[in-house]
Design a protein around this motif. Sequence first.
Motif, mmCIF file in Angstrom:
data_model
loop_
_atom_site.group_PDB
_atom_site.id
_atom_site.type_symbol
_atom_site.label_atom_id
_atom_site.label_comp_id
_atom_site.label_asym_id
_atom_site.label_seq_id
_atom_site.Cartn_x
_atom_site.Cartn_y
_atom_site.Cartn_z
ATOM 1 N N GLY A 1 0.911 -1.235 0.045
ATOM 2 C CA GLY A 1 0.123 0.001 0.127
ATOM 3 C C GLY A 1 0.848 1.296 0.026
ATOM 4 O O GLY A 1 0.371 2.138 0.409
ATOM 5 N N LYS A 2 2.135 1.253 -0.422
ATOM 6 C CA LYS A 2 2.793 2.436 -0.281
ATOM 7 C C LYS A 2 3.434 2.674 -1.682
ATOM 8 O O LYS A 2 3.932 1.756 -2.428
ATOM 9 C CB LYS A 2 3.987 2.453 0.698
ATOM 10 C CG LYS A 2 4.807 3.543 0.713
ATOM 11 C CD LYS A 2 5.765 3.349 1.964
ATOM 12 C CE LYS A 2 6.545 4.841 1.988
ATOM 13 N NZ LYS A 2 7.851 4.963 3.039
ATOM 14 N N THR A 3 3.418 3.941 -2.280
ATOM 15 C CA THR A 3 4.235 4.510 -3.455
ATOM 16 C C THR A 3 4.982 5.570 -2.849
ATOM 17 O O THR A 3 5.040 6.128 -2.004
ATOM 18 C CB THR A 3 3.283 4.751 -4.598
ATOM 19 O OG1 THR A 3 2.574 6.174 -4.094
ATOM 20 C CG2 THR A 3 2.194 3.705 -4.548
ATOM 21 N N LYS A 4 5.655 6.114 -3.824
ATOM 22 C CA LYS A 4 6.455 7.399 -3.517
ATOM 23 C C LYS A 4 5.616 8.532 -3.239
ATOM 24 O O LYS A 4 6.230 9.441 -2.685
ATOM 25 C CB LYS A 4 7.660 7.611 -4.794
ATOM 26 C CG LYS A 4 6.844 7.977 -5.976
ATOM 27 C CD LYS A 4 8.112 8.224 -7.190
ATOM 28 C CE LYS A 4 7.245 8.756 -8.389
ATOM 29 N NZ LYS A 4 8.303 8.819 -9.293
ATOM 30 N N ASP A 5 4.483 8.434 -3.669
ATOM 31 C CA ASP A 5 3.521 9.646 -3.141
ATOM 32 C C ASP A 5 2.762 9.501 -1.959
ATOM 33 O O ASP A 5 1.857 10.411 -1.855
ATOM 34 C CB ASP A 5 2.517 9.822 -4.659
ATOM 35 C CG ASP A 5 3.403 10.189 -5.936
ATOM 36 O OD1 ASP A 5 4.207 11.006 -5.842
ATOM 37 O OD2 ASP A 5 3.177 9.464 -7.009
#
Length: 229
Positions: free
Chosen positions: A44-48
């Motif tokens: 559930g994590k992206t760079k944004d």
Amino acid sequence: MVSNILIEPSGKPTGYEAQLAALGLQWEHFETTLRVSEQARRSGKTKDDAKNAPGSQDYFTRVRELRRALRTELGWHPYDPLQAPLVVNPDKTIGIGVLLGDARAGLRGIPHPRSKRPAGVTKEQAIARNQELQLPFSEPEFAALDGAQSDDDEYARMETWYLLTYRYEARKSGAVTVRSELSLPDRVGPGGKIDSFQRRILLPPVEFESVRDYAVETTGDIVVSVEER
């Protein structure tokens, strides 16, 4: 004061499976919840995303999956007193929420684990009710969690338990282990944190492969995620 061992009339001790069964529950309900929520944390994590996104995904998924499992398999129902989500059995005598604990969570003995964050008013009221329900011939006298008077509260006889968890990552291997227990709190201590339990059902640790894709901070021989909720 609290043991993870119960004694049958025959004198034979029983473990976590029998203790869960006495509450109408099975270990599989909790194991699946922990595995699905860890998967949500990792995916559930992206760079944004915000830095605390993985921990938030983990928490919300834990709430959702525990409720889904007990609702669909056992007929329990969601209950949300003042934004403190629980899942409640059909008799309204047992409610279960999710709660993060410190490094003592899932370990036998004294001292008991503490909640990671202050309990807040809603949990404090639930714990006060837990205390009163242990007294002979007691009737809860304080206001209900939903704001109604206690004599009109359909949840007045409900004990509030928590799936208490602690997650850590080994520094060398990066392997993740989640320790957990299903526990019945009976005190809010200094700083507003829960620090004592009437009963603790210690559950098996759940292990996961290494993951290094989120921020961590080092404390001794253990690396602890800073994003845990």
